[in-house]
Motif scaffolding. Structure first.
Motif, PDB file in Angstrom:
ATOM      1  N   MET A  47      58.945  32.702  25.776  1.00 21.88           N
ATOM      2  CA  MET A  47      59.089  32.763  27.243  1.00 21.88           C
ATOM      3  C   MET A  47      57.783  33.259  27.875  1.00 21.88           C
ATOM      4  N   HIS A  48      57.329  32.574  28.918  1.00 22.81           N
ATOM      5  CA  HIS A  48      56.142  32.978  29.660  1.00 22.81           C
ATOM      6  C   HIS A  48      56.443  34.318  30.315  1.00 22.81           C
ATOM      7  N   GLY A  49      55.516  35.236  30.255  1.00 20.88           N
ATOM      8  CA  GLY A  49      55.777  36.529  30.903  1.00 20.88           C
ATOM      9  C   GLY A  49      54.758  36.811  31.981  1.00 20.88           C
ATOM     10  N   TYR A  50      55.224  36.941  33.221  1.00 19.17           N
ATOM     11  CA  TYR A  50      54.329  37.351  34.300  1.00 19.17           C
ATOM     12  C   TYR A  50      54.833  38.704  34.766  1.00 19.17           C
ATOM     13  N   ASP A  51      54.021  39.718  34.529  1.00 16.58           N
ATOM     14  CA  ASP A  51      54.433  41.082  34.840  1.00 16.58           C
ATOM     15  C   ASP A  51      54.122  41.382  36.304  1.00 16.58           C
ATOM     16  N   LEU A  52      55.157  41.692  37.077  1.00 17.48           N
ATOM     17  CA  LEU A  52      54.960  41.970  38.508  1.00 17.48           C
ATOM     18  C   LEU A  52      54.448  43.391  38.769  1.00 17.48           C
ATOM     19  N   ALA A  53      54.499  44.238  37.762  1.00 21.35           N
ATOM     20  CA  ALA A  53      54.143  45.653  37.965  1.00 21.35           C
ATOM     21  C   ALA A  53      52.725  45.792  38.517  1.00 21.35           C
ATOM     22  N   GLY A  54      52.644  46.493  39.640  1.00 19.38           N
ATOM     23  CA  GLY A  54      51.336  46.772  40.245  1.00 19.38           C
ATOM     24  C   GLY A  54      50.712  45.604  40.992  1.00 19.38           C
ATOM     25  N   LYS A  55      51.413  44.459  41.041  1.00 20.56           N
ATOM     26  CA  LYS A  55      50.829  43.268  41.682  1.00 20.56           C
ATOM     27  C   LYS A  55      51.064  43.274  43.192  1.00 20.56           C
ATOM     28  N   LYS A  56      50.128  42.609  43.889  1.00 20.32           N
ATOM     29  CA  LYS A  56      50.310  42.373  45.330  1.00 20.32           C
ATOM     30  C   LYS A  56      50.903  40.982  45.484  1.00 20.32           C
ATOM     31  N   VAL A  57      52.135  40.918  45.972  1.00 18.73           N
ATOM     32  CA  VAL A  57      52.816  39.621  46.090  1.00 18.73           C
ATOM     33  C   VAL A  57      52.959  39.258  47.567  1.00 18.73           C
ATOM     34  N   TYR A  58      52.337  38.160  47.958  1.00 20.59           N
ATOM     35  CA  TYR A  58      52.443  37.702  49.355  1.00 20.59           C
ATOM     36  C   TYR A  58      53.654  36.778  49.486  1.00 20.59           C
ATOM     37  N   VAL A  59      54.580  37.146  50.377  1.00 25.74           N
ATOM     38  CA  VAL A  59      55.725  36.278  50.668  1.00 25.74           C
ATOM     39  C   VAL A  59      55.444  35.593  52.008  1.00 25.74           C
ATOM     40  N   ALA A  60      55.113  34.319  51.954  1.00 27.67           N
ATOM     41  CA  ALA A  60      54.867  33.553  53.177  1.00 27.67           C
ATOM     42  C   ALA A  60      56.209  33.099  53.734  1.00 27.67           C
ATOM     43  N   GLY A  61      56.473  33.383  54.999  1.00 25.02           N
ATOM     44  CA  GLY A  61      57.752  33.018  55.605  1.00 25.02           C
ATOM     45  C   GLY A  61      58.775  34.139  55.524  1.00 25.02           C
ATOM     46  N   HIS A  62      58.290  35.402  55.596  1.00 26.68           N
ATOM     47  CA  HIS A  62      59.199  36.532  55.336  1.00 26.68           C
ATOM     48  C   HIS A  62      60.200  36.767  56.461  1.00 26.68           C
ATOM     49  N   ARG A  63      60.033  36.105  57.606  1.00 27.97           N
ATOM     50  CA  ARG A  63      61.023  36.316  58.675  1.00 27.97           C
ATOM     51  C   ARG A  63      62.165  35.312  58.605  1.00 27.97           C
ATOM     52  N   GLY A  64      62.020  34.327  57.758  1.00 23.20           N
ATOM     53  CA  GLY A  64      63.077  33.324  57.619  1.00 23.20           C
ATOM     54  C   GLY A  64      64.172  33.794  56.673  1.00 23.20           C
ATOM     55  N   MET A  65      65.209  32.986  56.571  1.00 19.45           N
ATOM     56  CA  MET A  65      66.343  33.356  55.713  1.00 19.45           C
ATOM     57  C   MET A  65      65.890  33.538  54.264  1.00 19.45           C
ATOM     58  N   VAL A  66      65.099  32.591  53.760  1.00 20.97           N
ATOM     59  CA  VAL A  66      64.703  32.639  52.348  1.00 20.97           C
ATOM     60  C   VAL A  66      63.673  33.743  52.114  1.00 20.97           C
ATOM     61  N   GLY A  67      62.639  33.770  52.928  1.00 21.05           N
ATOM     62  CA  GLY A  67      61.588  34.769  52.738  1.00 21.05           C
ATOM     63  C   GLY A  67      62.126  36.187  52.846  1.00 21.05           C
ATOM     64  N   SER A  68      63.020  36.419  53.815  1.00 19.92           N
ATOM     65  CA  SER A  68      63.538  37.784  53.967  1.00 19.92           C
ATOM     66  C   SER A  68      64.412  38.166  52.772  1.00 19.92           C
ATOM     67  N   ALA A  69      65.131  37.216  52.213  1.00 27.14           N
ATOM     68  CA  ALA A  69      65.943  37.507  51.016  1.00 27.14           C
ATOM     69  C   ALA A  69      65.030  37.812  49.830  1.00 27.14           C
TER      70      ALA A  69
END
Ligand code: GFB
Length: 320
Positions: A1-23
Motif C-alpha cells: 500500500m502506498h503511504g502518504y504521511d499527513l503528519a506535519g504537512k500543509k494541506v491546501y483544501v481548495a473550495g473549503h466553503r462548499g459542501m465537499v471542501g468544508s466536510a
C-alpha cells in the motif's frame, strides 16, 4: 500500500466553503496536519496569476481540489459555458500552480457524470470515454474528464503523485438549497419543508420520478478522500459511491417521511429526467479497505437538521 504521511504537512483544501471542501476540512481536523484555505475574496481560482502567486507564497505540501462550479440538472443545462469554462480554469490553474511550486501530492475531485449516459451498471472506472455523455451535463462532465487527464498528464510527464477521485451524487450539511440551482435531495428537503409549513399535502418533483440515483453523505466522501490521500497512488481514478441506488420517487417519499409531510408525490414530465441511472461500481475502493457508514435515511435526517439550523444559507464553491 502506498503511504502518504499527513503528519506535519500543509494541506491546501481548495473550495473549503462548499459542501465537499468544508466536510474535508472537518475530517482533516482529525489528522496531524495543517489545513490551508483561501476564500474567494482573497484568491480567485479563475485568475491564473493570482493562483500562482498564492502557491508561491503559501507553499502547500499537498492539495485537495474540491473547488468547482456545481449545480443540479437545471443549472447544468442552463449555464453550459459557465460549467465548462469555470471548471477548466480552476483545474488548470490549480494543477499547474501546484506543479510549478513543487507540490508533491494532489487529489482532484470529479463526478460520476464523467461516464457515458448508457454505461453498463454498476459503472466501473474503465467505462470512462467509452460512449456519449448525458446531454444535460456534458459540459461539466467534459471539464471533469479534462481534470482527470490533467492529473494523469502531470503524473506521466513530470512524475507528480497526483490522483483523481470520482464521487457519486452527494448530499449533506453545507449543500446548496436554492431550488433553481441545487441537486435533487436539497431541493426536495426544502420543498417538503415549505409545503408542510404552508399546511399543504403532497410533494412536487421534476421529471417522471423513475431515474435511479446513488446518494453518498458528504462526511463519508470526506473520509474516503482522506483515506485515499494517505493510501492510494495511481494513474487510474477511483470511484467513491454508496453501493446501491434508489428511484427519485423513493427518495421523495423518504424525504417526506423525514420532514413529516403527508400526501402523494406529484411528477412533472415536462422537466428533464437526465441520465436513467448512474450507480458506481466501488469494488476497487472496497478492496482497498474503505466503505461508507451513513445510510440514506439517517443522512437525509442529518441534512434536514442542518437545513433547519441554518436555513440552508451557507454556500461557496464545492465539488460534486
Ligand atoms: O440531482 P439532480 O439535479 O442531478 O437531479 P443529476 C436528479 C434527478 O432528480 C433528475 C430529479 O431526474 C431530476 O429530474 N428531480 C426531481 C429533481 N425533482 C427535482 C428537483 O426539485 N430538483 C432537482 N435538481 N432535481 C447532476 C449533474 O445530474 O448530478 C451534475 O447535472 C452532477 O453535473 C450531479 O454530476 C452529481 O443527478 O441528474
Amino acid at each position: 500500500m502506498h503511504g502518504y504521511d499527513l503528519a506535519g504537512k500543509k494541506v491546501y483544501v481548495a473550495g473549503h466553503r462548499g459542501m465537499v471542501g468544508s466536510a474535508i476540512v472537518r475530517r482533516l481536523a482529525q489528522e496531524d496536519c495543517q489545513v490551508l484555505t483561501a476564500g474567494r475574496d482573497t484568491l480567485d481560482l479563475l485568475n491564473q496569476a493570482a493562483v500562482r502567486a498564492w502557491f508561491t507564497t503559501e507553499r502547500p505540501d499537498a492539495v485537495i481540489l474540491a473547488a468547482a462550479k456545481v449545480g443540479g440538472i437545471l443549472a447544468n443545462d442552463t449555464y453550459p459555458a459557465d460549467f465548462l469554462y469555470d471548471n477548466l480554469m480552476i483545474e488548470a490553474n490549480v494543477i499547474e500552480a501546484a506543479h510549478r511550486t513543487d507540490v508533491g501530492r494532489l487529489m482532484f475531485l470529479g463526478s460520476s457524470c464523467i461516464y457515458p449516459k448508457l454505461a453498463p451498471q454498476p459503472i466501473t472506472e474503465d467505462a470512462l470515454l467509452t460512449g456519449s455523455l448525458e446531454p444535460t451535463n456534458e459540459w461539466y462532465a467534459v471539464a471533469k474528464i479534462a481534470g482527470i487527464k490533467l492529473a494523469q498528464a502531470y503524473r506521466r510527464q513530470h512524475g507528480r503523485d497526483y490522483i483523481s477521485v470520482m464521487p457519486t451524487n452527494l448530499y449533506g450539511p453545507g449543500d446548496n438549497f436554492d431550488l433553481q440551482g441545487s441537486h435533487v435531495l436539497p431541493a426536495l428537503i426544502r420543498k417538503a419543508h415549505e409545503a408542510k409549513k404552508r399546511g399543504d399535502t403532497g410533494l412536487d418533483i421534476w421529471g417522471t420520478g423513475t431515474p435511479r440515483r446513488e446518494f453518498l453523505h458528504v462526511d463519508d466522501l470526506a473520509d474516503a478522500c482522506v483515506f485515499l490521500l494517505k493510501t492510494y497512488s495511481g494513474d487510474a481514478h477511483v470511484n467513491v459511491g454508496f453501493g446501491n441506488d434508489v428511484t427519485i420517487l423513493e427518495v421523495a417519499r423518504m424525504v417526506m417521511e423525514v420532514v413529516g409531510l403527508v400526501g402523494e408525490v406529484r411528477t412533472d414530465p415536462t422537466k428533464p429526467d437526465g441520465t436513467p441511472r448512474k450507480l458506481m461500481d466501488t469494488s476497487k475502493l472496497r478492496a482497498m479497505g474503505w466503505s461508507p457508514r451513513i445510510g440514506l435515511r439517517h443522512g437525509i435526517a442529518d441534512a434536514y437538521r442542518w437545513f433547519l439550523e441554518t436555513g440552508g444559507m451557507a454556500r461557496g464553491m464545492a465539488a460534486g
